[in-house]
Design a protein around this motif. Sequence first.
Motif, mmCIF file in Angstrom:
data_model
loop_
_atom_site.group_PDB
_atom_site.id
_atom_site.type_symbol
_atom_site.label_atom_id
_atom_site.label_comp_id
_atom_site.label_asym_id
_atom_site.label_seq_id
_atom_site.Cartn_x
_atom_site.Cartn_y
_atom_site.Cartn_z
ATOM 1 N N SER A 113 -2.016 -2.451 -39.351
ATOM 2 C CA SER A 113 -2.462 -3.573 -38.523
ATOM 3 C C SER A 113 -3.892 -3.372 -38.052
ATOM 4 C CB SER A 113 -1.540 -3.735 -37.312
ATOM 5 O OG SER A 113 -1.523 -2.538 -36.560
ATOM 6 N N SER A 114 -4.640 -4.474 -37.957
ATOM 7 C CA SER A 114 -6.031 -4.397 -37.518
ATOM 8 C C SER A 114 -6.414 -5.582 -36.642
ATOM 9 C CB SER A 114 -6.958 -4.342 -38.735
ATOM 10 O OG SER A 114 -6.777 -5.494 -39.542
ATOM 11 N N SER A 115 -5.429 -6.333 -36.151
ATOM 12 C CA SER A 115 -5.713 -7.523 -35.354
ATOM 13 C C SER A 115 -4.742 -7.594 -34.182
ATOM 14 C CB SER A 115 -5.588 -8.785 -36.227
ATOM 15 O OG SER A 115 -5.813 -9.943 -35.462
ATOM 16 N N LEU A 116 -5.165 -8.261 -33.119
ATOM 17 C CA LEU A 116 -4.327 -8.374 -31.932
ATOM 18 C C LEU A 116 -3.382 -9.565 -31.984
ATOM 19 C CD1 LEU A 116 -6.863 -7.462 -29.101
ATOM 20 C CD2 LEU A 116 -4.990 -6.067 -29.975
ATOM 21 N N ASN A 117 -3.831 -10.686 -32.575
ATOM 22 C CA ASN A 117 -3.010 -11.896 -32.562
ATOM 23 C C ASN A 117 -2.986 -12.590 -33.926
ATOM 24 O OD1 ASN A 117 -2.333 -12.038 -29.621
ATOM 25 N ND2 ASN A 117 -4.560 -12.139 -29.440
ATOM 26 N N PRO A 118 -2.489 -11.933 -34.969
ATOM 27 C CA PRO A 118 -2.384 -12.598 -36.272
ATOM 28 C C PRO A 118 -1.165 -13.523 -36.306
ATOM 29 C CG PRO A 118 -1.506 -10.396 -36.422
ATOM 30 C CD PRO A 118 -2.033 -10.557 -35.012
ATOM 31 N N ASN B 122 0.533 -7.443 -35.988
ATOM 32 C CA ASN B 122 0.040 -7.170 -34.643
ATOM 33 C C ASN B 122 -0.208 -5.682 -34.469
ATOM 34 O OD1 ASN B 122 -0.211 -9.477 -32.860
ATOM 35 N ND2 ASN B 122 1.959 -9.828 -33.261
ATOM 36 N N ALA B 123 -1.298 -5.325 -33.803
ATOM 37 C CA ALA B 123 -1.534 -3.919 -33.482
ATOM 38 C C ALA B 123 -0.335 -3.384 -32.704
ATOM 39 C CB ALA B 123 -2.817 -3.779 -32.669
ATOM 40 N N PHE B 124 0.129 -2.211 -33.081
ATOM 41 C CA PHE B 124 1.342 -1.668 -32.472
ATOM 42 C C PHE B 124 1.165 -1.455 -30.969
ATOM 43 C CE2 PHE B 124 4.199 1.734 -31.169
ATOM 44 C CZ PHE B 124 5.407 1.240 -31.629
ATOM 45 N N SER B 125 2.109 -1.983 -30.199
ATOM 46 C CA SER B 125 2.032 -1.869 -28.735
ATOM 47 C C SER B 125 3.384 -1.528 -28.115
ATOM 48 C CB SER B 125 1.505 -3.176 -28.138
ATOM 49 O OG SER B 125 2.340 -4.266 -28.508
ATOM 50 N N GLY B 126 4.356 -1.148 -28.969
ATOM 51 C CA GLY B 126 5.661 -0.752 -28.456
ATOM 52 C C GLY B 126 6.538 -1.911 -28.031
ATOM 53 N N LYS B 127 6.287 -3.101 -28.608
ATOM 54 C CA LYS B 127 7.138 -4.249 -28.267
ATOM 55 C C LYS B 127 8.540 -4.056 -28.838
ATOM 56 C CE LYS B 127 3.311 -7.538 -27.943
ATOM 57 N NZ LYS B 127 2.684 -8.753 -28.477
ATOM 58 N N ASP B 128 9.507 -4.769 -28.252
ATOM 59 C CA ASP B 128 10.911 -4.571 -28.626
ATOM 60 C C ASP B 128 11.144 -4.786 -30.118
ATOM 61 O OD1 ASP B 128 11.532 -3.952 -26.035
ATOM 62 O OD2 ASP B 128 12.274 -5.953 -25.505
ATOM 63 N N TYR B 129 10.569 -5.863 -30.684
ATOM 64 C CA TYR B 129 10.831 -6.153 -32.100
ATOM 65 C C TYR B 129 10.203 -5.088 -32.998
ATOM 66 C CZ TYR B 129 6.088 -7.880 -33.081
ATOM 67 O OH TYR B 129 4.727 -7.982 -33.274
ATOM 68 N N GLN B 130 9.068 -4.499 -32.570
ATOM 69 C CA GLN B 130 8.433 -3.440 -33.355
ATOM 70 C C GLN B 130 9.285 -2.173 -33.335
ATOM 71 O OE1 GLN B 130 4.699 -3.448 -31.197
ATOM 72 N NE2 GLN B 130 3.644 -4.534 -32.851
#
Length: 381
Positions: free
Chosen positions: A346-351, A357-365
């Motif tokens: 990933s290389s973008s914040l809001n694709p 999406n840049a990895f941020s530890g969201k539930d679906y990730q």
Amino acid sequence: LNNPSDEDFKKLCDKFLQPNLSNFVKCQFEQSKRSSHGRRYSIDLKKFSLSLYFFGPKCYRLLQETFCLPSYRSLCRFIENIEFSPGINKTLFDLLQLKVNQFEELDRVCAICIDEMSLKTNVFYNFSKDIIIGLEDNGSIRRNKPASSATVIMAKGLKSSWKQPLAYILSSTTYSAYDIKSLLNDIILSLTKVGLDVVCLISDMGSNCIELSKILGVTPDNTEFSLGGKHLFYYFDPPHMIKALRNNLLQNDFIWDNKTASWGDIRSFFEKDSKNLNKMAPKLTTSHINPTNFEKMRVKLAVQVFSNTVSAALETYVNLGALPPTAVGTYTIVSIFNKLFDIFNSSSLNPTNTFRNAFSGKDYQLKFLSDTLEFLNKLVV
């Protein structure tokens, strides 16, 4: 003084100004007497000008209207003329220091990347340096063996888009993992000295890099290690991993939970789809399905096979009966590795594609990675 001479002016500069400012004023005084094409600048002034240019090209062009400064092309030639010999290039670190001085804190966070490439063996004599080029050379030791591979080490910004080659090694065989470790230790110390914050090491999947990961104590369950006084993480490069996956599937079937993924299903789909006027996977070509040894090195060809488009097309063909029901395993694995590649590359914040999406530890990730880890533990080649 009445009617001071040029020498008097220079002496007054040395007397009343700080040394750096005095040198700059004297340089401006000398260059202002010459035409723009006849000006010659010292190395120190060129480094100073580079530093100004890194603050901003527009700012530099504005200052050029008032001061006598090297042109953009002169700065490019100054950098181009730097000799980049095998081993660690100290001059590059000096220039990198100029750039880093203008960085904000997050811009200093970087990764070290290692890549090895094959070379076509060839030697030639460099008359100006009186040296034979193309032999094995690590910067300190040269051997009379034609080099067949090059190992390159570079630094890459994680937040800002900058990169800088730091060292390269020419070798007749694969460069030793122990030698790479020693080289990395010196590079990490040098990068820390210029103010960069190295947080991870990224490499290809060559045998020497896999050996390096073992020497550093890296395992699938522990990707952390210490080197050069820094606590780092080790990653294998996703583009190399997706190529390795494709190369494995070319020769082997993948089996899990009574499902089978086979390259033969992808080949059968391509042979049928390529005959249609409106293709469901228009990007696929013969190079994707039967790649040559050179084409196997192209990441693009591997990624376009493991894509959402190919997965959806395979699923459609299975549902229409154009492919056997056993191909369900193939489109499933294509879909999984497509998402896995996206999440690690990933290389973008809001694709538009959520997995990019840049990895941020969201539930679906986290759920996807957990499910994929469970799937990989079942996978048999």
